[in-house]
Enzyme design. Structure first.
Site, PDB file in Angstrom:
ATOM      1  N   TRP A 146       0.847  -1.630   0.090  1.00  0.00           N
ATOM      2  CA  TRP A 146      -0.197  -0.052   0.081  1.00  0.00           C
ATOM      3  C   TRP A 146       1.074   1.526   0.060  1.00  0.00           C
ATOM      4  CZ3 TRP A 146      -0.274   4.578   3.481  1.00  0.00           C
ATOM      5  CH2 TRP A 146      -1.183   5.005   2.719  1.00  0.00           C
ATOM      6  N   HIS A 147       2.113   0.773   0.754  1.00  0.00           N
ATOM      7  CA  HIS A 147       2.830   2.400   0.903  1.00  0.00           C
ATOM      8  C   HIS A 147       3.664   2.648  -0.391  1.00  0.00           C
ATOM      9  CE1 HIS A 147       1.990   1.428   5.290  1.00  0.00           C
ATOM     10  NE2 HIS A 147       2.444   2.866   5.411  1.00  0.00           N
ATOM     11  N   GLY A 148       3.417   1.442  -1.849  1.00  0.00           N
ATOM     12  CA  GLY A 148       4.003   1.877  -2.399  1.00  0.00           C
ATOM     13  C   GLY A 148       4.964   0.813  -3.737  1.00  0.00           C
ATOM     14  N   PHE A 195       3.205   8.661  -1.521  1.00  0.00           N
ATOM     15  CA  PHE A 195       2.375   6.945  -0.479  1.00  0.00           C
ATOM     16  C   PHE A 195       0.625   6.853  -1.500  1.00  0.00           C
ATOM     17  CE2 PHE A 195       5.726   7.343   2.507  1.00  0.00           C
ATOM     18  CZ  PHE A 195       6.853   6.429   1.780  1.00  0.00           C
TER      19      PHE A 195
END
Length: 454
Positions: A308-310, A454
């Site tokens: 989800w963060h990248g 992000f």
């Protein structure tokens, strides 16, 4: 448009708040909705239409759920979620998987946050159809509210539904909101940005060239930078929400005094952890279906939390890293850490700082080199090199900011704030802090929020 920009603080915010406060109560949602769309348009013109499409689709989709059976509602929900996470996949992950030289797409501002918010709303309406928002402007106000639109906190509709219908807007809320906003602004400008320079120095020199002590100092600086950057943004969002009559949920609860990794994730990015718990972990079965199923569910949650963060192998690795630590605590270490808080805090801080190294460095080789230097257990020729004069120089330049950040990571400043926030001298002090932050804004060469990527 950044909260920590001259355009926002001295143009957009005062003009918007003046219009908002003189507008009759029944029209305030419309003013907030349109003002938020303008705020977003200034920062994201290319993909501005995506948030409008998402809003229209979910308004129509959840309206169509009304009066239908569970099977039909489920079909509508699946279509909405395919659009939500399909869009997120195309913009965030497809270029990475296909190669950015083949597909070049800029990531729409805030898409990770507003997608999770509107998806949660669709799921909640599927579960409880009677809770859907009948007013298009009301739903637009929820999704597009500018304080939390582009970097959270992730606000659930059920938490603000009553406030969308009716809320108190007064000078007391304006004053309280300005104070909270000022604290968040200072966290960002006076702590996060300054400590971020040290981590940048380490990266410019090259991870392979720094000593063990500098690797630790740089990683610790980045850990504090990330916390005060993101917590600063969240506090500014809470302060702006207070000015508008909304109660935006807290996103951080002193995570760096956690006694375990489990405790850390109850305190860090609380709204994201809550989202994954309520909309993924529990629906998968949580811990109700045996030990092995629980471990499997944790793996799914943390693998998705990482990516989800990248779109990058380091983010996937970071998610798996925390999955392994949480399983270790659940199976072996949990009770011991609960009884020995001192050991738990040292253990947690060491592992969290190491985790932020994985999070920050995109190159897997650099991650390996940095961790080897920090822990020395697979040391290279230079892993044990201390090179103290460089470290001492860094501490002389940044030591006071480290001490301030460490102090502000505890409960003590919050207690002082609550006790003296209504005193005149405290307001004067905050005014001084505000103008010191503005000075940093004016003189800063670069001033982005880390979580915008992000």
């Amino acid at each position: 448009m950044l909260f920590c920009s001259e355009a926002f603080i001295f143009v957009f915010l005062p003009v918007f708040m003046l219009v908002y406060y003189i507008t009759p109560e029944r029209w305030r949602n419309l003013v907030l909705f349109l003002g938020s769309l303008w705020f977003y348009f200034v920062g994201e013109r290319t993909w501005f239409f995506l948030i409008i499409v998402s809003l229209v689709m979910h308004f129509l989709g959840t309206s169509c759920m009304q009066g239908r059976g569970k099977k039909q509602r489920k079909g509508i929900l699946i279509l909405l979620l395919i659009y939500d996470f399909g869009s997120l996949f195309v913009f965030k992950y497809l270029p990475f998987l296909a190669g950015e030289e083949n597909i070049k797409l800029t990531l729409p501002l805030g898409i990770s946050f507003y997608t999770f918010q509107i998806a949660a709303y669709a799921i909640d309406v599927y579960r409880r159809p009677e809770e859907y928002e009948k007013d298009f402007v009301g739903l637009g106000t929820y999704l597009c509210m500018f304080p939390q639109l582009i970097a959270g906190p992730i606000v659930l509709f059920r938490d603000v539904a009553a406030q969308i219908k009716k809320r108190q807007v007064n000078l007391q809320g304006l004053e309280e909101g300005l104070k909270i906003f000022t604290v968040g602004l200072a966290y960002k400008m006076l702590i996060a940005n300054v400590l971020g320079r040290l981590w940048n120095e380490v990266r410019v020199v090259g991870i392979e060239s720094v000593s063990t002590s500098m690797a630790w100092l740089g990683a610790f600086a980045y850990s504090l930078q990330l916390y005060f950057d993101f917590n600063g943004y969240s506090l500014m969002a809470m302060g702006l929400g207070k000015m508008l009559g909304f109660s935006i949920p807290r996103n951080f609860n002193h995570p760096y005094i956690a006694v375990s990794i489990t405790d850390f994730w109850r305190r860090w990015h609380i709204t994201l952890s809550t989202w994954f718990r309520d909309y993924l972990y529990i629906p998968l079965g949580g811990n109700r279906k045996g030990k092995y199923r629980t471990i499997c569910n944790l793996f799914i949650v943390w693998a998705l939390t990482g990516i989800w963060h990248g779109a990058g192998w380091n983010f996937a690795m970071w998610g798996i890293y925390y999955f392994l630590l949480l399983v270790l605590e659940k199976v072996i270490l949990g009770k011991f850490l609960e009884k020995h808080h001192g050991i738990g805090r040292v253990y947690t801080m060491i592992l969290v700082v190491a985790g932020w190294v994985i999070f920050s460095l995109e190159d897997m080789g650099s991650i390996g080199i940095c961790l080897k230097k920090m822990f020395c257990w697979m040391g290279t020729e230079h892993a044990w090199t201390l090179n103290w004069h460089v470290t001492v120089d860094a501490l002389q330049r940044y030591g006071i900011f480290f001490l301030a950040a460490i102090l502000l990571s505890t409960y003590f400043p919050e207690k002082i704030y609550k006790k003296y926030q209504n005193r005149i001298w405290f307001s004067i002090m905050l005014l001084g802090i505000f103008w010191a932050s503005v000075y940093q804004i004016v003189t800063a060469e670069s001033n982005p929020f880390l979580y915008f990527r992000f």
